[in-house]
Design a protein around this motif. Structure first.
Motif, PDB file in Angstrom:
ATOM      1  N   VAL A   1       8.808  11.754  -0.308  1.00 19.28           N
ATOM      2  CA  VAL A   1       9.055  10.361   0.018  1.00 19.28           C
ATOM      3  C   VAL A   1       7.716   9.640   0.124  1.00 19.28           C
ATOM      4  O   VAL A   1       6.805  10.086   0.837  1.00 19.28           O
ATOM      5  CB  VAL A   1       9.840  10.213   1.343  1.00 19.28           C
ATOM      6  N   LEU A   2       7.598   8.546  -0.606  1.00 19.45           N
ATOM      7  CA  LEU A   2       6.424   7.691  -0.539  1.00 19.45           C
ATOM      8  C   LEU A   2       6.772   6.423   0.225  1.00 19.45           C
ATOM      9  O   LEU A   2       7.851   5.855   0.052  1.00 19.45           O
ATOM     10  CB  LEU A   2       5.937   7.328  -1.942  1.00 19.45           C
ATOM     11  N   GLY A   3       5.860   6.000   1.056  1.00 21.67           N
ATOM     12  CA  GLY A   3       6.059   4.775   1.813  1.00 21.67           C
ATOM     13  C   GLY A   3       5.267   3.630   1.199  1.00 21.67           C
ATOM     14  O   GLY A   3       4.074   3.786   0.904  1.00 21.67           O
ATOM     15  N   LEU A   4       5.914   2.507   0.984  1.00 27.40           N
ATOM     16  CA  LEU A   4       5.250   1.305   0.489  1.00 27.40           C
ATOM     17  C   LEU A   4       5.179   0.310   1.632  1.00 27.40           C
ATOM     18  O   LEU A   4       6.180  -0.310   2.004  1.00 27.40           O
ATOM     19  CB  LEU A   4       6.006   0.715  -0.703  1.00 27.40           C
ATOM     20  N   GLU A   5       3.982   0.188   2.229  1.00 24.64           N
ATOM     21  CA  GLU A   5       3.775  -0.778   3.298  1.00 24.64           C
ATOM     22  C   GLU A   5       3.668  -2.169   2.682  1.00 24.64           C
ATOM     23  O   GLU A   5       2.719  -2.466   1.964  1.00 24.64           O
ATOM     24  CB  GLU A   5       2.504  -0.447   4.075  1.00 24.64           C
TER      25      GLU A   5
ATOM     26  N   ARG B   1       0.842  -1.188   0.000  1.00 27.14           N
ATOM     27  CA  ARG B   1       0.000   0.000   0.000  1.00 27.14           C
ATOM     28  C   ARG B   1       0.877   1.236   0.000  1.00 27.14           C
ATOM     29  O   ARG B   1       1.829   1.336   0.782  1.00 27.14           O
ATOM     30  CB  ARG B   1      -0.938  -0.018   1.207  1.00 27.14           C
ATOM     31  N   LEU B   2       0.528   2.204  -0.832  1.00 32.55           N
ATOM     32  CA  LEU B   2       1.373   3.376  -1.061  1.00 32.55           C
ATOM     33  C   LEU B   2       0.771   4.598  -0.382  1.00 32.55           C
ATOM     34  O   LEU B   2      -0.416   4.897  -0.552  1.00 32.55           O
ATOM     35  CB  LEU B   2       1.511   3.623  -2.566  1.00 32.55           C
ATOM     36  N   THR B   3       1.587   5.305   0.381  1.00 29.19           N
ATOM     37  CA  THR B   3       1.170   6.542   1.032  1.00 29.19           C
ATOM     38  C   THR B   3       2.311   7.550   0.967  1.00 29.19           C
ATOM     39  O   THR B   3       3.478   7.187   0.765  1.00 29.19           O
ATOM     40  CB  THR B   3       0.797   6.313   2.511  1.00 29.19           C
ATOM     41  N   SER B   4       1.996   8.813   1.147  1.00 27.87           N
ATOM     42  CA  SER B   4       3.044   9.826   1.226  1.00 27.87           C
ATOM     43  C   SER B   4       3.555   9.902   2.656  1.00 27.87           C
ATOM     44  O   SER B   4       2.818   9.671   3.618  1.00 27.87           O
ATOM     45  CB  SER B   4       2.511  11.191   0.789  1.00 27.87           C
ATOM     46  N   VAL B   5       4.854  10.217   2.803  1.00 28.61           N
ATOM     47  CA  VAL B   5       5.488  10.315   4.116  1.00 28.61           C
ATOM     48  C   VAL B   5       5.988  11.739   4.279  1.00 28.61           C
ATOM     49  O   VAL B   5       7.043  12.101   3.748  1.00 28.61           O
ATOM     50  CB  VAL B   5       6.659   9.319   4.240  1.00 28.61           C
TER      51      VAL B   5
END
Length: 218
Positions: free
Chosen positions: A91-95, A77-81
């Motif tokens: 920076v995007l976070g990939l959970e 799942r992709l979110t902005s950090v």
């Protein structure tokens, strides 16, 4: 390359993160220009609804037949950090939910916890440079390693240099060296040479390679 379902870009390099790292929690941190299509997709998504796959291709840093050493796919799942990037970058976070690897050692699934806890090999940052050095400066010594293969090499009884297959180093880690032997007809095969003990630094690697070459010359 970060693949987001439904996202179409003009240039494929818009899907390439400028930098990547792993957080202590095991999430992938991917850095993109602030105006990239991937960033726009991530910032417009609601909650955790945006899924993505990081598609990785590992290419040998030396010229050799069948140069792709492996592929990996990391889905999550992709979110902005916020607050983690320099000006002009996001920076995007990939959970991570799923990880699969298909490389020189075989294909397998990797649990997210195992990915989080994995420790990088001490030569990961220098492997390309070391392999290129071995190939360019020690090609004659590399070719002598065929003497350690025994019947597996398929060589004629003559072991002189003219009959040796070319030997190209294709992978290196703390446990050993993988070499691709390319015969005159174009056929090739791999052989793995394990070090007596895991090496931790360049000094240890130098000693391990000296021992390996010495054994091949006997």
């Amino acid at each position: 390359m970060l693949l987001v379902p439904g996202l179409v870009v003009i240039h494929p390099d818009q899907l390439l993160p400028a930098a990547r790292s792993v957080s202590p929690e095991g999430d992938l941190l991917l850095e993109f220009p602030a105006g990239s299509p991937v960033v726009r997709a991530a910032t417009r998504a609601r909650g955790d609804e945006l899924t993505a796959v990081l598609d990785i291709t590992d290419v040998a840093p030396v010229s050799v037949p069948h140069r792709i050493r492996g592929r990996a796919r990391i889905a999550g799942r992709l979110t902005s950090v916020p607050g983690r990037a320099e000006p002009g970058r996001i920076v995007l976070g990939l959970e991570i939910v799923e990880v699969s690897v298909d490389d020189l050692w075989g294909a397998e699934e990797v649990e997210p916890d195992a990915f989080r806890d994995a420790v990088a090999d001490p030569f990961v940052a220098h492997e390309a440079e070391l392999l290129q050095h071995l190939h360019a400066a020690h090609s004659e010594e590399m070719a002598t390693l065929s003497a350690l293969l025994g019947d597996r090499s398929g060589q004629p009884e003559c072991a002189c240099a003219a009959h040796r297959p070319a030997a190209v180093p294709v992978a290196l880690d703390r446990f050993g060296l993988r070499v691709r032997f390319v015969e005159s007809g174009g056929d090739c095969f791999d052989a793995r040479f394990e070090f007596p003990d895991p090496v931790r630094d360049i000094g240890g690697l130098r000693r391990a390679m000296h021992t390996l070459f010495e054994a091949a010359s006997c």
